[in-house]
Design a protein around this motif. Structure first.
Motif, PDB file in Angstrom:
ATOM      1  N   VAL A  29      -6.300  -1.300  -1.958  1.00 20.16           N
ATOM      2  CA  VAL A  29      -6.285  -0.326  -3.051  1.00 20.16           C
ATOM      3  C   VAL A  29      -5.441  -0.884  -4.193  1.00 20.16           C
ATOM      4  O   VAL A  29      -4.451  -1.583  -3.964  1.00 20.16           O
ATOM      5  CB  VAL A  29      -5.730   1.046  -2.606  1.00 20.16           C
ATOM      6  CG1 VAL A  29      -6.612   1.672  -1.564  1.00 20.16           C
ATOM      7  CG2 VAL A  29      -4.303   0.930  -2.090  1.00 20.16           C
ATOM      8  N   ASP A  48     -10.360   1.745  -4.582  1.00 21.13           N
ATOM      9  CA  ASP A  48     -10.385   1.413  -3.151  1.00 21.13           C
ATOM     10  C   ASP A  48     -11.644   0.599  -2.857  1.00 21.13           C
ATOM     11  O   ASP A  48     -12.753   1.019  -3.185  1.00 21.13           O
ATOM     12  CB  ASP A  48     -10.374   2.710  -2.331  1.00 21.13           C
ATOM     13  CG  ASP A  48     -10.277   2.442  -0.834  1.00 21.13           C
ATOM     14  OD1 ASP A  48     -10.073   1.265  -0.453  1.00 21.13           O
ATOM     15  OD2 ASP A  48     -10.405   3.390  -0.043  1.00 21.13           O
ATOM     16  N   TRP A  53       0.842  -1.206   0.000  1.00 26.09           N
ATOM     17  CA  TRP A  53       0.000   0.000   0.000  1.00 26.09           C
ATOM     18  C   TRP A  53       0.872   1.248   0.000  1.00 26.09           C
ATOM     19  O   TRP A  53       0.631   2.193  -0.767  1.00 26.09           O
ATOM     20  CB  TRP A  53      -0.910  -0.015   1.219  1.00 26.09           C
ATOM     21  CG  TRP A  53      -2.044   0.966   1.177  1.00 26.09           C
ATOM     22  CD1 TRP A  53      -3.329   0.722   0.845  1.00 26.09           C
ATOM     23  CD2 TRP A  53      -1.978   2.373   1.485  1.00 26.09           C
ATOM     24  NE1 TRP A  53      -4.082   1.870   0.923  1.00 26.09           N
ATOM     25  CE2 TRP A  53      -3.281   2.905   1.317  1.00 26.09           C
ATOM     26  CE3 TRP A  53      -0.962   3.228   1.882  1.00 26.09           C
ATOM     27  CZ2 TRP A  53      -3.568   4.232   1.531  1.00 26.09           C
ATOM     28  CZ3 TRP A  53      -1.259   4.581   2.097  1.00 26.09           C
ATOM     29  CH2 TRP A  53      -2.541   5.062   1.922  1.00 26.09           C
TER      30      TRP A  53
END
Length: 588
Positions: A328, A309, A246
């Motif tokens: 995401v 997302d 991430w």
């Protein structure tokens, strides 16, 4: 198979069907209590048979008493009252042995029963209750001390028992050894059974651990393959954990973004996407609707890029969200590709509409002068008037020039659509002057005054082919719509640099444009009136050329007074390479 069935039967017989003991230690003690209760009943049976054989009847009440206590302990244990069952069994057995010991002579060996009882006590209480074992052992020592010191004085020994003391000694010794061995065998069996179960549980745990490991590996491979970044939001504490992937997707290192909250996340969201992202998240937390949103997040470098997302929340028994896990995925390249496709589709739609209009108008504009020429030819054929024939030839020449202008506009439009930009260095003053000297803008153009307000040393880097067409069409437009009522018609062309761009400004004192027509003059084949001489493509082509060069064109007009066209184009002087061609060439 038989062994497992027998073991299952013994479990149900001793503990019943209603007790599933989670603790291994409690299970072992409970099973041992049940076995010892049965053992006490069995030993009492042996002693009772021996006494009946020897003709001794006065101890029968003691045997029945201890058998009853053993049965009570068995059923207490079976009902789940394990501690109470142990105390009933141990103390009742100790009491009966004490009573037997004070009625028989010492040489009968009745005290041997204290040894298996001691072993049973420590086995039943175990290591966790070792102090209880020692406490009970203290009672055993106390009972033995009383028997040894003052037992005979309290109660005279049984005469019949004294006569067979030797046989009693052997019996007590054998029973004590037998009971001790059985207790040890019970413990061994229980330990073996428990070890077998533990071994099976261990194998199951190992398989489960292996399955979890493989599942984790599959999950990690899937996540890495999808290049998804995982996050875990503790909603009550308002702290968010982010996986290294991430962080990497946003350009951060693994040791950054540790102190992260939902407010921090919203700070990264593009202002145009923030309210939409909040609405989708709040809807998910309130009513469980799907949380999936495409938004722009600010990377470490400060630029905004597109991400997808998606996540799922977890609610407690009160319906309050307590946790949310999601991921995401970077979709920036895909979004840019989608935008390009949408733009191309818009261009294609525009092209199709223009093509339809082009086919219709072009056929009309080509057929109209040809039809006119054919009519003039027919007139010339039948006419004998020389002046009339010359007039027909003059009109035919005009129609042919008009058709030629239209075809030239078509060629300009075609070049703009299919040719790439080729930037060269251009001196604007001489470039515009050359166009004014080289092109024929129509009869009477020599009376139309064109003024150049351009510095002679102004040079720019642009596409000369398209710049020429832009200039030619705007100059021609100013001439065609000059005001004949004016004493003098003129066009002033100015130029100046603005940052990395340059402007061309065309001011004239022509007829001007009505306000309601300003939005239409750049449309394909648009003519202000039927009397217009042009093809209706000049301003359209000029705008297309300007857009091809990433520029802009604006118009201001005061009807009856004049118009101003402002063209702003990028100057590529600062971006050109050493191999760029420097030229003032005005050719295509």
């Amino acid at each position: 198979m038989f062994y497992h069935n027998l073991e299952d039967f013994s479990h149900r017989f001793v503990l019943g069907d209603s007790h599933d003991i989670a603790s291994t230690s409690i299970y072992k003690r409970a099973m041992l209590t049940g076995y010892l209760s049965i053992l006490v009943v069995g030993i009492c049976g042996i002693y009772l048979a021996f006494d009946l054989f020897a003709g001794i009847y006065n101890a029968m009440m003691y045997y029945l008493t201890i058998v009853n206590f053993a049965i009570i302990a068995f059923f207490l244990n079976r009902s789940g009252r394990y501690e109470f069952a142990k105390f009933v069994l141990l103390f009742s057995t100790l009491g009966i042995i004490f009573l037997f010991s004070i009625t028989e002579p010492m040489n009968s060996g009745n005290y041997f029963s204290f040894f298996p009882l001691t072993v049973a006590a420590f086995a039943l209480f175990g290591y966790n209750q070792l102090y209880k074992g020692f406490l009970f052992f203290g009672f055993i020592l106390l009972a033995f001390g009383i028997i040894y010191i003052v037992g005979v004085e309290w109660m005279p020994p049984d005469t019949k028992a004294a006569e067979i003391s030797a046989a009693n000694f052997i019996l007590h010794f054998a029973v004590s050894i037998f009971a001790t061995v059985l207790i040890i065998l019970f413990l061994i069996k229980l330990n073996q059974s428990i070890e077998s179960k533990l071994s099976k549980k261990d194998e199951h745990l190992q398989r489960t651990a292996q399955d979890l490991k493989e599942s984790q590996q599959r999950f990690e491979l899937a996540i890495n393959g999808s290049n998804a970044g995982i996050y875990d939001w503790d909603i009550q504490r308002n702290t968010i954990y982010h996986s290294p992937t991430w962080k990497k997707l946003l350009g951060y290192d693994y040791d950054e973004l540790d102190d992260f909250s939902i407010e921090t996340f919203y700070d990264l969201v593009h202002p145009d996407d923030k309210n939409r992202a909040k609405a989708v998240l709040e809807s998910h937390l309130l009513n469980g609707s799907r949380y999936s949103v495409e938004l722009r997040l600010q990377t470490k470098e400060g630029e905004y890029q597109w991400y997808s997302d998606a996540g799922q929340a977890l609610w407690n028994e009160n319906g309050d969200p307590i946790r949310m896990v999601g991921s995401v995925i970077k979709i920036h390249d895909r979004k840019l590709a989608d935008e390009r496709i949408k733009k191309q589709n818009r261009v294609l739609e525009k092209t199709n509409l223009e093509l339809d209009s082009f086919v219709y108008s072009a056929s009309h504009d080509i057929r109209s002068p040809l039809t006119s020429i054919l009519g003039l030819i027919n007139i010339a054929k039948v006419s004998s008037d020389k002046e009339e024939i010359e007039e027909c030839l003059k009109l035919m020449t005009s129609r042919i020039h008009r058709l030629d202008d239209f075809l030239e506009d078509m060629l300009d439009f075609s070049r703009n659509m299919r040719l790439d930009r080729k930037n060269r260095e251009v001196n604007l003053y001489y470039f515009i002057d050359d166009i004014l000297q080289s092109y024929d803008f129509g009869d009477g153009f020599e009376k139309f005054e064109v003024m150049l307000n351009v510095p002679p040393d102004l040079e720019v880097m642009t596409d000369p082919m398209r710049l020429k067409i832009i200039l030619k069409n705007l100059i021609s437009n100013a001439y065609k719509f000059s005001n004949t009522r004016q004493e003098k018609s003129w066009l002033r062309i100015s130029s100046l640099k603005v940052n990395n761009n340059f402007q061309l400004i065309f001011d004239d004192n022509g007829v001007g444009i009505r306000p309601e027509l300003l939005d239409k003059i750049f449309d394909m084949f648009y003519r202000a009136s039927e009397k217009s001489k042009g093809s209706g493509l000049g301003l359209y082509i000029a705008r297309e050329m300007v857009q091809k060069l990433d520029g802009s064109i604006k118009v201001k007009s005061n009807y009856g007074v004049g118009s101003q066209f402002i063209v702003e184009l990028p100057d590529h002087t600062l971006q050109h390479t050493p191999d760029s061609v420097k030229s003032v060439d005005t050719t295509n």
